[in-house]
Design a protein around this motif. Structure first.
Motif, PDB file in Angstrom:
ATOM      1  N   MET A 181      32.364  -2.566  66.868  1.00 27.36           N
ATOM      2  CA  MET A 181      33.618  -2.585  67.599  1.00 27.36           C
ATOM      3  C   MET A 181      34.757  -2.423  66.604  1.00 27.36           C
ATOM      4  O   MET A 181      34.861  -3.180  65.644  1.00 27.36           O
ATOM      5  CB  MET A 181      33.734  -3.910  68.345  1.00 27.36           C
ATOM      6  N   PRO A 182      35.618  -1.425  66.794  1.00 25.52           N
ATOM      7  CA  PRO A 182      36.733  -1.212  65.889  1.00 25.52           C
ATOM      8  C   PRO A 182      37.718  -2.380  65.899  1.00 25.52           C
ATOM      9  O   PRO A 182      37.944  -3.010  66.916  1.00 25.52           O
ATOM     10  CB  PRO A 182      37.404   0.042  66.433  1.00 25.52           C
ATOM     11  N   VAL A 183      38.277  -2.640  64.736  1.00 23.55           N
ATOM     12  CA  VAL A 183      39.289  -3.674  64.595  1.00 23.55           C
ATOM     13  C   VAL A 183      40.627  -2.959  64.409  1.00 23.55           C
ATOM     14  O   VAL A 183      40.807  -2.227  63.441  1.00 23.55           O
ATOM     15  CB  VAL A 183      38.978  -4.589  63.384  1.00 23.55           C
ATOM     16  N   SER A 184      41.524  -3.172  65.344  1.00 25.16           N
ATOM     17  CA  SER A 184      42.810  -2.498  65.346  1.00 25.16           C
ATOM     18  C   SER A 184      43.565  -2.738  64.040  1.00 25.16           C
ATOM     19  O   SER A 184      43.653  -3.863  63.560  1.00 25.16           O
ATOM     20  CB  SER A 184      43.639  -3.000  66.522  1.00 25.16           C
ATOM     21  N   GLY A 185      44.098  -1.645  63.463  1.00 24.46           N
ATOM     22  CA  GLY A 185      44.928  -1.763  62.279  1.00 24.46           C
ATOM     23  C   GLY A 185      44.182  -1.747  60.966  1.00 24.46           C
ATOM     24  O   GLY A 185      44.780  -1.918  59.913  1.00 24.46           O
ATOM     25  N   TYR A 186      42.874  -1.547  61.002  1.00 21.93           N
ATOM     26  CA  TYR A 186      42.073  -1.548  59.785  1.00 21.93           C
ATOM     27  C   TYR A 186      41.269  -0.266  59.676  1.00 21.93           C
ATOM     28  O   TYR A 186      40.746   0.236  60.658  1.00 21.93           O
ATOM     29  CB  TYR A 186      41.077  -2.715  59.764  1.00 21.93           C
ATOM     30  N   ASP A 187      41.135   0.250  58.467  1.00 22.81           N
ATOM     31  CA  ASP A 187      40.232   1.360  58.193  1.00 22.81           C
ATOM     32  C   ASP A 187      38.816   0.783  58.181  1.00 22.81           C
ATOM     33  O   ASP A 187      38.539  -0.146  57.410  1.00 22.81           O
ATOM     34  CB  ASP A 187      40.590   1.961  56.839  1.00 22.81           C
ATOM     35  N   PRO A 188      37.912   1.290  59.010  1.00 24.38           N
ATOM     36  CA  PRO A 188      36.556   0.733  59.073  1.00 24.38           C
ATOM     37  C   PRO A 188      35.848   0.679  57.719  1.00 24.38           C
ATOM     38  O   PRO A 188      35.114  -0.272  57.448  1.00 24.38           O
ATOM     39  CB  PRO A 188      35.827   1.666  60.042  1.00 24.38           C
ATOM     40  N   GLU A 189      36.091   1.657  56.840  1.00 24.55           N
ATOM     41  CA  GLU A 189      35.457   1.623  55.523  1.00 24.55           C
ATOM     42  C   GLU A 189      35.988   0.464  54.692  1.00 24.55           C
ATOM     43  O   GLU A 189      35.226  -0.188  53.969  1.00 24.55           O
ATOM     44  CB  GLU A 189      35.657   2.945  54.797  1.00 24.55           C
ATOM     45  N   ASP A 190      37.285   0.197  54.782  1.00 27.03           N
ATOM     46  CA  ASP A 190      37.867  -0.935  54.053  1.00 27.03           C
ATOM     47  C   ASP A 190      37.322  -2.260  54.588  1.00 27.03           C
ATOM     48  O   ASP A 190      37.048  -3.182  53.823  1.00 27.03           O
ATOM     49  CB  ASP A 190      39.387  -0.933  54.152  1.00 27.03           C
ATOM     50  N   VAL A 191      37.192  -2.347  55.908  1.00 31.25           N
ATOM     51  CA  VAL A 191      36.645  -3.558  56.517  1.00 31.25           C
ATOM     52  C   VAL A 191      35.201  -3.744  56.073  1.00 31.25           C
ATOM     53  O   VAL A 191      34.796  -4.846  55.688  1.00 31.25           O
ATOM     54  CB  VAL A 191      36.758  -3.513  58.059  1.00 31.25           C
ATOM     55  N   ASP A 192      34.405  -2.689  56.105  1.00 37.07           N
ATOM     56  CA  ASP A 192      33.023  -2.772  55.652  1.00 37.07           C
ATOM     57  C   ASP A 192      32.951  -3.249  54.204  1.00 37.07           C
ATOM     58  O   ASP A 192      32.147  -4.119  53.871  1.00 37.07           O
ATOM     59  CB  ASP A 192      32.321  -1.420  55.775  1.00 37.07           C
ATOM     60  N   ASP A 193      33.790  -2.683  53.349  1.00 39.40           N
ATOM     61  CA  ASP A 193      33.798  -3.086  51.935  1.00 39.40           C
ATOM     62  C   ASP A 193      34.142  -4.564  51.783  1.00 39.40           C
ATOM     63  O   ASP A 193      33.511  -5.285  51.006  1.00 39.40           O
ATOM     64  CB  ASP A 193      34.791  -2.242  51.137  1.00 39.40           C
ATOM     65  N   ALA A 194      35.141  -5.012  52.525  1.00 40.06           N
ATOM     66  CA  ALA A 194      35.553  -6.415  52.452  1.00 40.06           C
ATOM     67  C   ALA A 194      34.440  -7.334  52.960  1.00 40.06           C
ATOM     68  O   ALA A 194      34.153  -8.370  52.347  1.00 40.06           O
ATOM     69  CB  ALA A 194      36.828  -6.642  53.254  1.00 40.06           C
ATOM     70  N   LEU A 195      33.813  -6.966  54.069  1.00 38.92           N
ATOM     71  CA  LEU A 195      32.733  -7.784  54.617  1.00 38.92           C
ATOM     72  C   LEU A 195      31.543  -7.810  53.680  1.00 38.92           C
ATOM     73  O   LEU A 195      30.946  -8.871  53.452  1.00 38.92           O
ATOM     74  CB  LEU A 195      32.306  -7.253  55.993  1.00 38.92           C
ATOM     75  N   ALA A 223      25.216   3.220  61.008  1.00 38.24           N
ATOM     76  CA  ALA A 223      26.134   2.275  61.648  1.00 38.24           C
ATOM     77  C   ALA A 223      26.858   1.497  60.552  1.00 38.24           C
ATOM     78  O   ALA A 223      26.297   1.229  59.500  1.00 38.24           O
ATOM     79  CB  ALA A 223      25.374   1.327  62.563  1.00 38.24           C
ATOM     80  N   SER A 224      28.091   1.143  60.844  1.00 38.36           N
ATOM     81  CA  SER A 224      28.875   0.352  59.895  1.00 38.36           C
ATOM     82  C   SER A 224      28.823  -1.119  60.310  1.00 38.36           C
ATOM     83  O   SER A 224      28.406  -1.453  61.421  1.00 38.36           O
ATOM     84  CB  SER A 224      30.322   0.840  59.878  1.00 38.36           C
ATOM     85  N   LEU A 225      29.270  -1.977  59.428  1.00 41.01           N
ATOM     86  CA  LEU A 225      29.341  -3.398  59.772  1.00 41.01           C
ATOM     87  C   LEU A 225      30.320  -3.625  60.915  1.00 41.01           C
ATOM     88  O   LEU A 225      30.110  -4.513  61.744  1.00 41.01           O
ATOM     89  CB  LEU A 225      29.746  -4.223  58.550  1.00 41.01           C
ATOM     90  N   VAL A 226      31.350  -2.800  60.991  1.00 40.65           N
ATOM     91  CA  VAL A 226      32.311  -2.896  62.089  1.00 40.65           C
ATOM     92  C   VAL A 226      31.597  -2.620  63.418  1.00 40.65           C
ATOM     93  O   VAL A 226      31.914  -3.223  64.437  1.00 40.65           O
ATOM     94  CB  VAL A 226      33.494  -1.929  61.866  1.00 40.65           C
ATOM     95  N   ASP A 227      30.612  -1.730  63.390  1.00 42.65           N
ATOM     96  CA  ASP A 227      29.829  -1.432  64.590  1.00 42.65           C
ATOM     97  C   ASP A 227      28.856  -2.554  64.932  1.00 42.65           C
ATOM     98  O   ASP A 227      28.583  -2.803  66.103  1.00 42.65           O
ATOM     99  CB  ASP A 227      28.999  -0.149  64.406  1.00 42.65           C
ATOM    100  N   LEU A 228      28.330  -3.212  63.920  1.00 46.22           N
ATOM    101  CA  LEU A 228      27.215  -4.141  64.118  1.00 46.22           C
ATOM    102  C   LEU A 228      27.626  -5.600  64.331  1.00 46.22           C
ATOM    103  O   LEU A 228      26.915  -6.347  64.994  1.00 46.22           O
ATOM    104  CB  LEU A 228      26.254  -4.056  62.928  1.00 46.22           C
ATOM    105  N   LEU A 229      28.734  -6.004  63.742  1.00 42.90           N
ATOM    106  CA  LEU A 229      29.182  -7.390  63.883  1.00 42.90           C
ATOM    107  C   LEU A 229      30.200  -7.478  65.017  1.00 42.90           C
ATOM    108  O   LEU A 229      30.955  -6.537  65.264  1.00 42.90           O
ATOM    109  CB  LEU A 229      29.818  -7.881  62.580  1.00 42.90           C
ATOM    110  N   ASP A 230      30.251  -8.622  65.673  1.00 46.79           N
ATOM    111  CA  ASP A 230      31.228  -8.741  66.761  1.00 46.79           C
ATOM    112  C   ASP A 230      32.623  -9.015  66.191  1.00 46.79           C
ATOM    113  O   ASP A 230      32.784  -9.459  65.066  1.00 46.79           O
ATOM    114  CB  ASP A 230      30.802  -9.771  67.805  1.00 46.79           C
ATOM    115  N   GLU A 231      33.604  -8.715  67.004  1.00 47.55           N
ATOM    116  CA  GLU A 231      35.007  -8.793  66.578  1.00 47.55           C
ATOM    117  C   GLU A 231      35.388 -10.185  66.077  1.00 47.55           C
ATOM    118  O   GLU A 231      36.103 -10.319  65.074  1.00 47.55           O
ATOM    119  CB  GLU A 231      35.902  -8.384  67.743  1.00 47.55           C
TER     120      GLU A 231
END
Length: 62
Positions: free
Chosen positions: A1-15, A41-49
């Motif tokens: 699930m996308p997180v508004s305001g974040y680049d999914p790659e940056d979120v994945d890296d942080a997670l 799949a990215s972590l943004v796709d796999l983990l819940d918001e």
């Protein structure tokens, strides 16, 4: 699930840096882990918001 305001790659890296491989492995089932490792799949796709938000908040508090 996308997180508004974040680049999914940056979120994945942080997670990934927050959890490390062992933490990720604990949170993902075998199918999810395989999809993540194969970059299907990215972590943004796999983990819940809520979990993503909690982990990112914890990262800011460090």
């Amino acid at each position: 699930m996308p997180v508004s305001g974040y680049d999914p790659e940056d979120v994945d890296d942080a997670l990934e840096s927050r959890l490390g491989e062992s933490g990720l492995r604990e949170r993902l089932d075998d199918e999810e882990w395989d999809a993540y490792r194969a970059e299907e799949a990215s972590l943004v796709d796999l983990l819940d918001e809520d979990e993503i938000a909690r982990l990112l908040d914890a990262d800011r508090d460090r």
